[in-house]
Design a protein around this motif. Sequence first.
Motif, short mmCIF file in Angstrom:
data_model
loop_
_atom_site.label_atom_id
_atom_site.label_comp_id
_atom_site.label_asym_id
_atom_site.label_seq_id
_atom_site.Cartn_x
_atom_site.Cartn_y
_atom_site.Cartn_z
N LYS A 75 0.82 -1.22 0.00
CA LYS A 75 0.00 0.00 0.00
C LYS A 75 0.85 1.27 0.00
N LYS A 76 2.10 1.15 0.45
CA LYS A 76 2.99 2.32 0.39
C LYS A 76 3.32 2.67 -1.06
N GLN A 77 3.25 1.65 -1.92
CA GLN A 77 3.67 1.86 -3.31
C GLN A 77 2.56 2.31 -4.25
N ARG A 78 1.31 1.96 -3.93
CA ARG A 78 0.18 2.34 -4.80
C ARG A 78 -1.12 2.16 -4.05
N HIS A 79 -2.17 2.74 -4.64
CA HIS A 79 -3.51 2.56 -4.06
C HIS A 79 -4.10 1.25 -4.58
N TYR A 80 -4.74 0.48 -3.72
CA TYR A 80 -5.41 -0.75 -4.15
C TYR A 80 -6.91 -0.59 -4.10
#
Length: 224
Positions: A75-80
């Motif tokens: 979740k730190k890398q992108r929105h899910y």
Amino acid sequence: MRIDIISVVPDLLHSPLSHSIMKRAQEKGLLEVNIINLRDYAINNHGQVDDYAFGGEAGMVLMIEPIDNCIQDLKKQRHYDEVIYTSPDGQTLNQGMANQLSMKENLIILCGHYKGVDERIREHLITKEISIGDYVLSGGELAAAVITDCIGRLIPGVLNDESSALFDSFQDNLLSHPVYTRPADYNGWKVPEVLYSGHQANIKKWKEDQALQRTQSRRPDLLK
Ligand code: ADE
């Protein structure tokens, strides 16, 4: 679309998702499948990710900490759009659900295993639970592969016109009509003549009639 699949048996997922249409979808850059070994988030250097169930039940339960750390990392890398958990208690997968999921950008699929996952993961981290049918598998990996395959092939551009998902069984709540190839006569087993008549309107009508008849006889529930 990107699908991150979290599993304790990642090898079970590699092969089903690296051939045929799934392979092409990834090569074309339309689908990115990232398989994560939950043991990379183990709580100790013995690779521990599970523990005995409170209350003395048989079977091991996947622990919160490795799963939470893994999901937070993602979740730190992108929105899910969804964090999916595969489980026989989930909503049963069908074509409508697959169509909806195929329009999402990023999905996480957490594969259930052993006795299950600590319930607090389901309460706090999971947004959708999916079952692939009313039977119990040894783990969620095969379910995750089924979900990924059936969503992935619906992403625009993955299938060519010929095999377009629009003609699949279930897209209109109808089963597919039968198909045939050469020879037109195999030891007296004949292909319906209309199919090589060249009369496009009759062929279309034949296919529609067959789809309807087949649905009526095999899956009348779909017509309700
Ligand atoms: N895990 C075990 N059985 C399952 C099922 N039927 N669907 C999804 N995940 C599962």
